[in-house]
Write a protein that holds these residues in place. Sequence first.
Motif, PDB file in Angstrom:
ATOM      1  N   TRP A  80      38.152  52.065  33.115  1.00  0.00           N
ATOM      2  CA  TRP A  80      39.144  51.538  34.059  1.00  0.00           C
ATOM      3  C   TRP A  80      40.360  50.971  33.357  1.00  0.00           C
ATOM      4  O   TRP A  80      41.489  51.248  33.734  1.00  0.00           O
ATOM      5  CB  TRP A  80      38.484  50.482  34.946  1.00  0.00           C
ATOM      6  CG  TRP A  80      38.071  49.234  34.202  1.00  0.00           C
ATOM      7  CD1 TRP A  80      36.925  49.029  33.502  1.00  0.00           C
ATOM      8  CD2 TRP A  80      38.839  48.031  34.060  1.00  0.00           C
ATOM      9  NE1 TRP A  80      36.916  47.787  32.931  1.00  0.00           N
ATOM     10  CE2 TRP A  80      38.075  47.143  33.263  1.00  0.00           C
ATOM     11  CE3 TRP A  80      40.086  47.620  34.531  1.00  0.00           C
ATOM     12  CZ2 TRP A  80      38.518  45.871  32.929  1.00  0.00           C
ATOM     13  CZ3 TRP A  80      40.528  46.352  34.206  1.00  0.00           C
ATOM     14  CH2 TRP A  80      39.751  45.486  33.408  1.00  0.00           C
ATOM     15  N   LYS A  81      40.142  50.162  32.300  1.00  0.00           N
ATOM     16  CA  LYS A  81      41.287  49.505  31.657  1.00  0.00           C
ATOM     17  C   LYS A  81      42.131  50.485  30.860  1.00  0.00           C
ATOM     18  O   LYS A  81      43.360  50.373  30.813  1.00  0.00           O
ATOM     19  CB  LYS A  81      40.813  48.359  30.757  1.00  0.00           C
ATOM     20  CG  LYS A  81      39.808  48.723  29.697  1.00  0.00           C
ATOM     21  CD  LYS A  81      39.306  47.485  28.969  1.00  0.00           C
ATOM     22  CE  LYS A  81      38.207  47.813  27.972  1.00  0.00           C
ATOM     23  NZ  LYS A  81      36.982  48.338  28.634  1.00  0.00           N
ATOM     24  N   ASP A 132      32.904  40.563  37.425  1.00  0.00           N
ATOM     25  CA  ASP A 132      33.013  41.847  38.120  1.00  0.00           C
ATOM     26  C   ASP A 132      34.296  41.925  38.954  1.00  0.00           C
ATOM     27  O   ASP A 132      34.950  42.974  39.012  1.00  0.00           O
ATOM     28  CB  ASP A 132      31.811  42.046  39.047  1.00  0.00           C
ATOM     29  CG  ASP A 132      30.528  42.328  38.271  1.00  0.00           C
ATOM     30  OD1 ASP A 132      30.618  42.437  37.033  1.00  0.00           O
ATOM     31  OD2 ASP A 132      29.470  42.429  38.899  1.00  0.00           O
ATOM     32  N   VAL A 186      37.196  40.794  38.496  1.00  0.00           N
ATOM     33  CA  VAL A 186      38.453  40.986  37.763  1.00  0.00           C
ATOM     34  C   VAL A 186      38.359  42.115  36.741  1.00  0.00           C
ATOM     35  O   VAL A 186      39.336  42.381  36.041  1.00  0.00           O
ATOM     36  CB  VAL A 186      38.892  39.680  37.048  1.00  0.00           C
ATOM     37  CG1 VAL A 186      39.104  38.562  38.051  1.00  0.00           C
ATOM     38  CG2 VAL A 186      37.916  39.256  35.973  1.00  0.00           C
ATOM     39  N   SER A 187      37.221  42.797  36.683  1.00  0.00           N
ATOM     40  CA  SER A 187      37.104  43.835  35.654  1.00  0.00           C
ATOM     41  C   SER A 187      36.333  45.076  36.086  1.00  0.00           C
ATOM     42  O   SER A 187      36.090  45.956  35.263  1.00  0.00           O
ATOM     43  CB  SER A 187      36.431  43.254  34.394  1.00  0.00           C
ATOM     44  OG  SER A 187      35.108  42.823  34.686  1.00  0.00           O
ATOM     45  N   LYS A 188      35.955  45.152  37.351  1.00  0.00           N
ATOM     46  CA  LYS A 188      35.292  46.363  37.829  1.00  0.00           C
ATOM     47  C   LYS A 188      36.058  46.915  39.020  1.00  0.00           C
ATOM     48  O   LYS A 188      36.188  46.251  40.045  1.00  0.00           O
ATOM     49  CB  LYS A 188      33.830  46.075  38.224  1.00  0.00           C
ATOM     50  CG  LYS A 188      32.895  45.899  37.034  1.00  0.00           C
ATOM     51  CD  LYS A 188      31.436  45.904  37.480  1.00  0.00           C
ATOM     52  CE  LYS A 188      30.503  45.797  36.259  1.00  0.00           C
ATOM     53  NZ  LYS A 188      29.077  45.782  36.674  1.00  0.00           N
ATOM     54  N   ILE A 189      36.576  48.128  38.847  1.00  0.00           N
ATOM     55  CA  ILE A 189      37.328  48.767  39.926  1.00  0.00           C
ATOM     56  C   ILE A 189      36.428  48.919  41.147  1.00  0.00           C
ATOM     57  O   ILE A 189      35.237  49.182  41.037  1.00  0.00           O
ATOM     58  CB  ILE A 189      37.838  50.153  39.472  1.00  0.00           C
ATOM     59  CG1 ILE A 189      38.885  49.982  38.375  1.00  0.00           C
ATOM     60  CG2 ILE A 189      38.431  50.930  40.644  1.00  0.00           C
ATOM     61  CD1 ILE A 189      40.188  49.383  38.849  1.00  0.00           C
ATOM     62  N   THR A 214      43.881  42.836  40.950  1.00  0.00           N
ATOM     63  CA  THR A 214      43.562  41.866  39.901  1.00  0.00           C
ATOM     64  C   THR A 214      43.115  42.560  38.627  1.00  0.00           C
ATOM     65  O   THR A 214      43.400  42.100  37.524  1.00  0.00           O
ATOM     66  CB  THR A 214      42.469  40.896  40.393  1.00  0.00           C
ATOM     67  OG1 THR A 214      42.891  40.307  41.617  1.00  0.00           O
ATOM     68  CG2 THR A 214      42.218  39.799  39.383  1.00  0.00           C
ATOM     69  N   LYS A 215      42.428  43.677  38.777  1.00  0.00           N
ATOM     70  CA  LYS A 215      41.987  44.421  37.591  1.00  0.00           C
ATOM     71  C   LYS A 215      43.185  44.979  36.829  1.00  0.00           C
ATOM     72  O   LYS A 215      43.199  45.017  35.592  1.00  0.00           O
ATOM     73  CB  LYS A 215      41.062  45.579  37.984  1.00  0.00           C
ATOM     74  CG  LYS A 215      39.693  45.156  38.497  1.00  0.00           C
ATOM     75  CD  LYS A 215      39.758  44.713  39.926  1.00  0.00           C
ATOM     76  CE  LYS A 215      38.384  44.514  40.530  1.00  0.00           C
ATOM     77  NZ  LYS A 215      38.455  43.984  41.909  1.00  0.00           N
ATOM     78  N   ASN A 223      44.671  42.189  34.836  1.00  0.00           N
ATOM     79  CA  ASN A 223      43.803  41.937  33.681  1.00  0.00           C
ATOM     80  C   ASN A 223      44.063  42.962  32.578  1.00  0.00           C
ATOM     81  O   ASN A 223      44.309  42.612  31.415  1.00  0.00           O
ATOM     82  CB  ASN A 223      42.349  41.985  34.141  1.00  0.00           C
ATOM     83  CG  ASN A 223      41.363  41.551  33.056  1.00  0.00           C
ATOM     84  OD1 ASN A 223      41.757  41.273  31.930  1.00  0.00           O
ATOM     85  ND2 ASN A 223      40.094  41.510  33.403  1.00  0.00           N
ATOM     86  N   GLY A 238      42.094  43.499  29.096  1.00  0.00           N
ATOM     87  CA  GLY A 238      40.986  43.956  29.923  1.00  0.00           C
ATOM     88  C   GLY A 238      39.621  43.858  29.284  1.00  0.00           C
ATOM     89  O   GLY A 238      38.604  44.117  29.936  1.00  0.00           O
TER      90      GLY A 238
END
Length: 624
Positions: free
Chosen positions: A19-20, A92, A94-97, A119-120, A123, A147
Motif C-alpha cells: 500500500w505505501k 490498522d 492508519v496503515s491498512k488500506i 489517513t493512509k 502516513n 508509512g
Amino acid sequence: MENTTNVQYDEGSIKSLDWKEHIRLRPGMYIGKLGDGASIDDGIYVLVKEIVDNSIDEHMMGNGKTIEIKISEHRVEVRDYGRGIPLGKVVDCVSKINTGGKYDSGAFQKSVGLNGVGTKAVNALSNYFKVSSYRDGKSKNAEFQQGVLVNESGEDPTSQRNGTHIVFEPDATIFKNFRYIPQFLNNMIWNYCYLNAGLTINFNGQKYISQNGLLDLLQSKSDEESIRYPIIHLKGEDIEFAMTHGNQYGEEYYSFVNGQYTTQGGTHLAAFRESVVRAVREHYGKDYAPEDVRSSIIAAIAVRIQEPVFESQTKTKLGSNTVTPDPNSPTVRTFVNDFIKERLDNYLHMHPETRDAIKKRIEQSERERKELAGIKKLANDRAKKANLHNKKLRDCRLHLTDLKNDLRYESTLFITEGDSASGSITKSRNIQTQAVFSLRGKPLNCFGLNKKIVYENEEFNLLQHALDIENGVENLRFHRIVIATDADVDGMHIRLLLMTFFLQFFPDVVRNGHLYVLETPLFRVRNKKETIYCYSEEEKQAAINKLGSKPEITRFKGLGEISPEEFGKFIGEDMHLEPIILQKETSIQKLLTYFMGKNTPERQRFIIDNLKVEKNIEELAMAV
C-alpha cells in the motif's frame, strides 16, 4: 531507436506493490497534484484536510465540540475530542488500506471520507507520522516513517480526554521546497466552521467559530454597501443555502458536500443554479433568461448525503446522483430542486422588499446583456480571426482542459511585457505546458469601467479568449496564470493593472487560486566555481559571505537582461511563484477603490511609507 522486440516479458516482469509503495509511487491517484504549497489545491493542503475531515466527521456524529490544529511551515498537529480510535485498531486504521469505521454507515452516516484511504495516504507521504488515541482512560501510540511502523506502545493509562491526536511532517523528497501558506489555511479553517455552526477550532492559538453557518460565510464575502438586498438564509434537514445579488460581474458560488468544499462544484451546485432560475421564473411568472437571473449572484449551498461519490480522491467535485443507497430515494437534483422551489418561493412572498430588489437586479442584468450583445459579437469575430495568427499568444500543447493528463496541473500562461522579456521566456519555456502572452506596454486601467471595455480593448479581448474565461472559469485553459514583469516601479504598476482586470471582471480566477506573480532573482553572485541566484538583499549578502574573495555580482534590472539559458532555471521545478490570495475579509470593490481609485490622502501616505526601498515596492503589489 532502442530495439524492444527481445525484451523479456515473463512472471518476473509482474510486480506487486504494497500500500505505501503504491501511494508513494502514484501520489496523484490519492491526493491530486503535488506542488509546493503555492496553490490552494496542492497536495500538502489535501494532507491536512484528510486528517481534519476525520475530526469533523466525529463532530458531525455528535462527538467533540472543539478541534485543536497547529501548523508550522513543515509540521501539522490535529487533536480532536471525539471518541478516539478503538485502541486495538490504531495501527490498522492508519496503515491498512480499506480499514476504517466509515464502512459502517451506522457509525458515520454522512461523512466526507468513505474509502479508507485518506489517513493512509498522509502516513505514506510523511517523513514522520504519529497517531495517538485516548479512549476511556487508556492510550495507544504508533509512530511511522514513510508509512513504515517504527514504534508502537502498549495500552497505557492516561488522564487525557477521549479523542485522537495526529502529528505529521510531509516528506520533503516528494513535496519539494514546500511550505504552508497561512492565508490558505485560514480560509480552509473558516470553511470548516461555516459548515459546522457551533464548532470551535483553535488554530495556531486563534479561536475560529461560526454561529450562523452559511449566513456568516456570505457576510464575510460581501459588504452591505454592495449587496442589493439582505442575505436570504434557509435551512432544512441535510440542506442549507444562502444567497443575495451584488454588483460584481459573473456568478460567485461556494458549494459543500458533507462539510467538504467542492471547489469544482458538481451535481448539487448544478441543481442549485437550475433551481434558482426555475423558482424565480415561476414566482414572477416571467420567462427570464437564466444568465439574467444568475448574473451578480453570490450564493452558498451545502448538502449532507449518504455515500457521496466524488470524481476524484481529492473530493473537489460531486459526481454522485443519489441521496441514499435506497434506489427509491430522490436524486440530489430532485432533493435540491424541491427544497428551493418551495422555500425560496415562500420567502419571496413573505419579503416583498427582497422580491422587488431581485426583480430590479434581473431587469438591470437583462439591459446590460442586450447592450453588450452587439459589441460582443464583433469582438468575438475579431478574436477568432486573430487567434489563427495571434502574435500575442505563444501557446503550449497541454492545457487544464486535458482531463486525462496529470500534466494539466502544470499548464501555465506567463503574461509579460515587452519583446525582450517575452523572448527570454519563450525561448526557455517548456513548450508542453508553458505558454506566453505578450503585452505591448502597460495595459489599460479598467477600474470603474464596465465590461464593454473587455471587448472594446483588443488586448483584453485576446487575453480572455486565450484563457477561455468569457463565460466563467469552467473552461479555463491554464491552471496557473503568472504575471511576469520587471521588479521595478513600472513592473509593479503593470502587476496592479492586471490584478485590477482579473479582480474586476473575472474574480473567480483569483478566488480559485489561479493567479500568481513570478519572482525572478534580483542578483547573480558567482565566482569561477559556483553561481548563486539571490531573490533579496539578505540572500545576496549570504551568498557573498559564502563565496568570499570579492565574487562577481550582477544586478538584474529587467527580465530581458536574463539570458534564455538562465531564465530556464527560474521557470522550471524550482520556480518561485507568489500566489495572489483573497483574504476572507477582503471586499474586492473596497480593495480596488483604495488602490486604483482617485489618489486619496490615505493612499498617498501608504505609497510614501511603502516605496522607500525596492523590497517594499514588491510588498505593495502583493498587498492585493
